[in-house]
Design a protein around this motif. Sequence first.
Motif, PDB file in Angstrom:
ATOM      1  N   ILE A  34      37.503  13.837  34.156  1.00 57.54           N
ATOM      2  CA  ILE A  34      36.684  13.759  32.751  1.00 57.54           C
ATOM      3  C   ILE A  34      38.121  13.083  31.471  1.00 57.54           C
ATOM      4  O   ILE A  34      38.809  14.721  31.454  1.00 57.54           O
ATOM      5  N   CYS A  35      38.473  12.086  30.580  1.00 60.47           N
ATOM      6  CA  CYS A  35      39.987  12.398  30.019  1.00 60.47           C
ATOM      7  C   CYS A  35      39.285  11.738  29.171  1.00 60.47           C
ATOM      8  O   CYS A  35      38.422  10.958  29.198  1.00 60.47           O
ATOM      9  N   PHE A  36      39.405  12.121  27.993  1.00 62.70           N
ATOM     10  CA  PHE A  36      39.131  11.319  26.439  1.00 62.70           C
ATOM     11  C   PHE A  36      40.129  12.164  25.471  1.00 62.70           C
ATOM     12  O   PHE A  36      41.046  12.500  25.720  1.00 62.70           O
ATOM     13  N   ALA A  37      40.281  10.731  24.356  1.00 63.24           N
ATOM     14  CA  ALA A  37      40.906  11.330  23.320  1.00 63.24           C
ATOM     15  C   ALA A  37      40.254  10.096  21.843  1.00 63.24           C
ATOM     16  O   ALA A  37      39.183   9.368  22.320  1.00 63.24           O
ATOM     17  N   ALA A  38      40.432  10.818  21.031  1.00 65.68           N
ATOM     18  CA  ALA A  38      39.999  10.205  19.917  1.00 65.68           C
ATOM     19  C   ALA A  38      40.897   9.364  19.201  1.00 65.68           C
ATOM     20  O   ALA A  38      41.802   9.481  19.548  1.00 65.68           O
ATOM     21  N   PHE A  83      41.960  17.280  17.526  1.00 67.33           N
ATOM     22  CA  PHE A  83      40.427  18.240  18.348  1.00 67.33           C
ATOM     23  C   PHE A  83      40.445  19.566  17.543  1.00 67.33           C
ATOM     24  O   PHE A  83      41.276  20.441  17.146  1.00 67.33           O
ATOM     25  N   VAL A  84      38.889  19.721  17.761  1.00 68.09           N
ATOM     26  CA  VAL A  84      38.352  21.165  17.084  1.00 68.09           C
ATOM     27  C   VAL A  84      36.608  21.227  17.372  1.00 68.09           C
ATOM     28  O   VAL A  84      36.903  20.608  18.263  1.00 68.09           O
ATOM     29  N   ASN A  85      36.790  23.287  17.340  1.00 72.56           N
ATOM     30  CA  ASN A  85      35.898  23.181  18.514  1.00 72.56           C
ATOM     31  C   ASN A  85      34.246  22.405  18.017  1.00 72.56           C
ATOM     32  O   ASN A  85      34.325  21.734  17.050  1.00 72.56           O
ATOM     33  N   ASP A 105      28.905  14.936  13.568  1.00 73.23           N
ATOM     34  CA  ASP A 105      30.123  13.873  13.861  1.00 73.23           C
ATOM     35  C   ASP A 105      30.310  14.850  15.389  1.00 73.23           C
ATOM     36  O   ASP A 105      31.833  14.121  15.059  1.00 73.23           O
ATOM     37  N   GLU A 106      29.775  15.039  16.599  1.00 73.35           N
ATOM     38  CA  GLU A 106      30.449  15.438  17.390  1.00 73.35           C
ATOM     39  C   GLU A 106      30.159  14.333  18.582  1.00 73.35           C
ATOM     40  O   GLU A 106      28.939  13.695  18.079  1.00 73.35           O
ATOM     41  N   PHE A 107      30.831  13.563  19.707  1.00 76.54           N
ATOM     42  CA  PHE A 107      31.213  12.724  20.387  1.00 76.54           C
ATOM     43  C   PHE A 107      30.244  13.743  21.294  1.00 76.54           C
ATOM     44  O   PHE A 107      30.816  14.406  22.261  1.00 76.54           O
ATOM     45  N   VAL A 108      29.405  13.491  22.358  1.00 77.64           N
ATOM     46  CA  VAL A 108      28.879  13.667  23.425  1.00 77.64           C
ATOM     47  C   VAL A 108      28.685  13.282  24.365  1.00 77.64           C
ATOM     48  O   VAL A 108      28.759  11.850  24.767  1.00 77.64           O
ATOM     49  N   ILE A 109      29.801  13.337  24.838  1.00 75.76           N
ATOM     50  CA  ILE A 109      30.092  12.692  26.939  1.00 75.76           C
ATOM     51  C   ILE A 109      28.872  13.366  27.968  1.00 75.76           C
ATOM     52  O   ILE A 109      28.685  14.716  27.764  1.00 75.76           O
ATOM     53  N   ARG A 110      28.036  11.848  28.432  1.00 73.73           N
ATOM     54  CA  ARG A 110      27.346  12.913  29.762  1.00 73.73           C
ATOM     55  C   ARG A 110      27.210  12.378  31.214  1.00 73.73           C
ATOM     56  O   ARG A 110      27.939  11.155  30.986  1.00 73.73           O
ATOM     57  N   GLU A 144      21.723  17.193  34.666  1.00 70.41           N
ATOM     58  CA  GLU A 144      22.968  16.656  33.648  1.00 70.41           C
ATOM     59  C   GLU A 144      24.381  16.831  33.336  1.00 70.41           C
ATOM     60  O   GLU A 144      23.789  18.642  32.160  1.00 70.41           O
ATOM     61  N   VAL A 145      25.204  16.812  32.678  1.00 68.27           N
ATOM     62  CA  VAL A 145      25.953  17.851  32.229  1.00 68.27           C
ATOM     63  C   VAL A 145      26.657  16.988  31.196  1.00 68.27           C
ATOM     64  O   VAL A 145      27.384  15.803  30.533  1.00 68.27           O
ATOM     65  N   GLU A 146      27.192  17.870  29.706  1.00 65.58           N
ATOM     66  CA  GLU A 146      27.353  17.341  28.659  1.00 65.58           C
ATOM     67  C   GLU A 146      28.801  17.951  28.237  1.00 65.58           C
ATOM     68  O   GLU A 146      28.817  19.460  28.626  1.00 65.58           O
ATOM     69  N   ILE A 147      29.168  16.590  28.039  1.00 68.77           N
ATOM     70  CA  ILE A 147      30.789  17.553  27.357  1.00 68.77           C
ATOM     71  C   ILE A 147      31.055  17.120  25.209  1.00 68.77           C
ATOM     72  O   ILE A 147      30.433  16.549  25.050  1.00 68.77           O
ATOM     73  N   ARG A 148      31.034  18.286  24.503  1.00 67.72           N
ATOM     74  CA  ARG A 148      31.211  17.989  23.461  1.00 67.72           C
ATOM     75  C   ARG A 148      32.359  17.993  22.436  1.00 67.72           C
ATOM     76  O   ARG A 148      33.768  18.282  22.838  1.00 67.72           O
ATOM     77  N   VAL A 149      32.983  16.687  22.445  1.00 61.69           N
ATOM     78  CA  VAL A 149      33.238  16.788  21.620  1.00 61.69           C
ATOM     79  C   VAL A 149      33.745  16.062  19.994  1.00 61.69           C
ATOM     80  O   VAL A 149      33.350  15.410  19.453  1.00 61.69           O
ATOM     81  N   LYS A 150      34.696  17.155  19.307  1.00 63.37           N
ATOM     82  CA  LYS A 150      34.624  16.913  17.683  1.00 63.37           C
ATOM     83  C   LYS A 150      36.639  16.926  17.583  1.00 63.37           C
ATOM     84  O   LYS A 150      37.477  17.653  17.779  1.00 63.37           O
ATOM     85  N   ALA A 151      36.364  15.597  16.471  1.00 64.38           N
ATOM     86  CA  ALA A 151      38.232  15.767  15.992  1.00 64.38           C
ATOM     87  C   ALA A 151      38.055  15.561  14.273  1.00 64.38           C
ATOM     88  O   ALA A 151      36.883  14.208  13.320  1.00 64.38           O
ATOM     89  N   GLN A 152      38.901  15.703  13.660  1.00 59.23           N
ATOM     90  CA  GLN A 152      39.113  15.618  12.339  1.00 59.23           C
ATOM     91  C   GLN A 152      40.977  15.158  12.144  1.00 59.23           C
ATOM     92  O   GLN A 152      41.811  15.073  12.685  1.00 59.23           O
ATOM     93  N   ALA A 153      40.754  14.092  11.256  1.00 56.54           N
ATOM     94  CA  ALA A 153      41.526  13.911  10.452  1.00 56.54           C
ATOM     95  C   ALA A 153      41.578  13.861   9.016  1.00 56.54           C
ATOM     96  O   ALA A 153      40.722  12.862   8.465  1.00 56.54           O
ATOM     97  N   ARG A 154      42.741  14.358   7.419  1.00 52.79           N
ATOM     98  CA  ARG A 154      42.267  14.549   6.596  1.00 52.79           C
ATOM     99  C   ARG A 154      42.650  12.328   6.171  1.00 52.79           C
ATOM    100  O   ARG A 154      41.951  12.091   4.947  1.00 52.79           O
TER     101      ARG A 154
END
Length: 781
Positions: free
Chosen positions: A389-393, A319-321, A370-375, A337-347
């Motif tokens: 609220i739980c999440f995983a990439a 996970f990154v900013n 390439d952000e996932f926006v949870i609303r 509405e509440v918004e949660i932004r999720v971003k992940a990286q893998a080389r």
Amino acid sequence: MASTQGLLLQLLLVSVASASHYFGGTTTFTYKGRNSDGTFKVDIRNRGTFDGCQYSFSWSCYTGNCGYDVKNQRGTLDMSTNAPQYNGQWCETETVLTKHVPNDKPFQMREASCCWIQTRNSVSNWRLLTYVDLGTRSDTGEPNRSPDIAILPFLRVPQNCPRTYKLMSFDPDGDKVQCRYGNIAGTECGTCNQPSGFQLDQDSCTLHYNYSNADPRVYGFELVVEDFPQRPITLAYTDGSRSPRYPLTVRRKRQALWATTTPQVTSTTASTAITTLPHITARLPFATNPALSKLPLQFSFLVDPPAPSCQEGDYLPRFVNPTPQNGDHIYAEVNKEVEIRVKAQARYAIIHDVIISGPLNISKHRNTYDEFVIRWTPIPEDLGDHYPICFAAESFTGSAVTAAQSTSNHHYHPTPSSQSGIYQSEMRCVVIDIKKEQVKTHMICSESTMTVQVEKSSFPGLHEDHLQLSDPTNTACSLQRYSNSTHVIAVIPLNACGTQLEEDDENLIFKNELTVVDDHSDLITRKHLLEVKFYCQYPKRGNVTLGFTAHRKNVTVWEKGFGTFTYQFEFYHSSRYRTMMDPNSYPLEYDVGSKIYMEIEATSSVNNTELFVESCRAAPYDTPNYWPTYSIIENGCIEDETVEIHRPDHLTQFKFSLDAFKFIGLHDQVYISCSVLMCEAGNPNTRCSNGCINSTQLVGHHYQRRRREAVIQTASHFVSQGPLRLRRSAESPVNTATNLNLNLVFIAGCLLAAVGMISAVVMYKAKMSKVKYQPLPVFES
């Protein structure tokens, strides 16, 4: 005979697998007040995960008086075809049961059926028990509330990668929460067989995966979550009775981390040295008295084959900013509405999706960054509640991946090919705290503008002079133009005032914000008492109108120390720069390789100034920060090798040309957009005087405007021109029903979904209305 027996065995296995469909489930409860008839209102939230969305729990009353159901709401939270070998998919749904209970005495609800999906710890029948006690607490004076618990229904990890999971267990009453394995067979759990290779820290509700061999079957976890007061309290009931509750006692207890025959990996590769940890002695909390609440927490855990590396960010997503941290609390308001932004990286893997678990009506989307926006939007009945609220990439490696399908509330997660690897990130959970409305707002989205209205009475001392949009320098962005004695009103063009564009698979989203500032000449303020982030969302589907005027007009801005000045961006026929392209001839058409001649000129009443072009990019929309783009100039440095800089007539003019490039042909049409600024001519301390600065030189260079007696440079301004098209060798029909140009034409006949929101203080929700789209007018002049 042998072949017949083998066939019968296969058919038996298929039959068992098809009947095995349970992945896990959780339950929480929330007291919702007294009814007029004296009964108690309580919401029971049940989440269940099965191999199909058609399944759900069927709870029965186990002990006490469980009352009766008055409302039943059910919906899908998330689903995926990325499931264990013997199951085609998993689907998590939530059912919210609103019950009327005759009194506040304890009662228990039970769910029992068959069967779990194929498990390696011999868990077959599922058993869930929920203990509800609505007695009034002596410490808070309010009825008892259960912990808010959540977990992803299906976790997975490579066998050689130890990992720690902090199970979400937030208690709104501040009680001590304990997570333990179920130990009453047939009631709290089916067979109560504990998985090997794991350590459960009951005190902190932390699960440690240490080591286990890969297996296509899952471990079935049957946990129980209980809460205990921090100090002795009494629960009082309406019948006059009372019941004491005490904190967890602590006693010395001997416990093994895992079976001594199970190895622990000391390296991140498949071929590793293994060791065995001895038994340990630890001081653990031990329940010797009744809990305030008892909730089931059940889930499936798959151990995959070894990963080439256990380093997060290689194969396992990292996970990154701007991803929030685990355990963060996010404040929201009802109907906002509440918004949660999720971003992940893998080389070495492709980030494919995120899996989520949260309250009913949660949704997610992937945008062009390439952000996932949870609303999610809380309703008035949620006021004062807390929702985890739980999440995983998830990342994939290998060959082709089946194209994703989506629905309005959730996404399918496609299954990779047999040669692929599937990797899951750490699990993170946040808590949404629902507060009362603090600032009253109203949002309207029209064909070409966003209008946000803020009631001054809801924010004492609020005045339009204290607020500004993302880019307040444009004369079309003045808040004084429409504001009145009761409301601060901003009418924001979709293509000005710093409005940014985002996309997901289904929508175009225009975003801006209002912020409190000390002085409009300052870029930095320490008094951000209010920050209103808002957006308008337009569906991509629809028809289009082709009547428009494409040519972009001049941009007029005002800056302290520079007064009012105008940027003009034009295309020319040749390097002589004598005749500019006729505005009526836009969109302009070019052949690949032909020269495109451009000129940017600034006019101002202030003498001794110079123009600097910091960056120029090509994009299908002339909206700041759109991605992806084609870079022409970056940080004052030429990026496209065909760029030529031509001699200007004066310092406030910039002439350049380049060859028409194939990027244009990848889109229906593109714009050339540039970031420009004005400086005091000849001053060595300005950005203009430093010219090209590469990325390594940028560190330590700051050219921000600050409060000074003499302002030596302006802020960066966004100018654009176009659109451009590649000339087709032969005329061919174009499907204009799906080609979008946001600055020229808009979709007709669609519902306009507009939502406004704000960070940290309050979120804003807009109306839904029907609009008929027309050509987008120009607002820069």
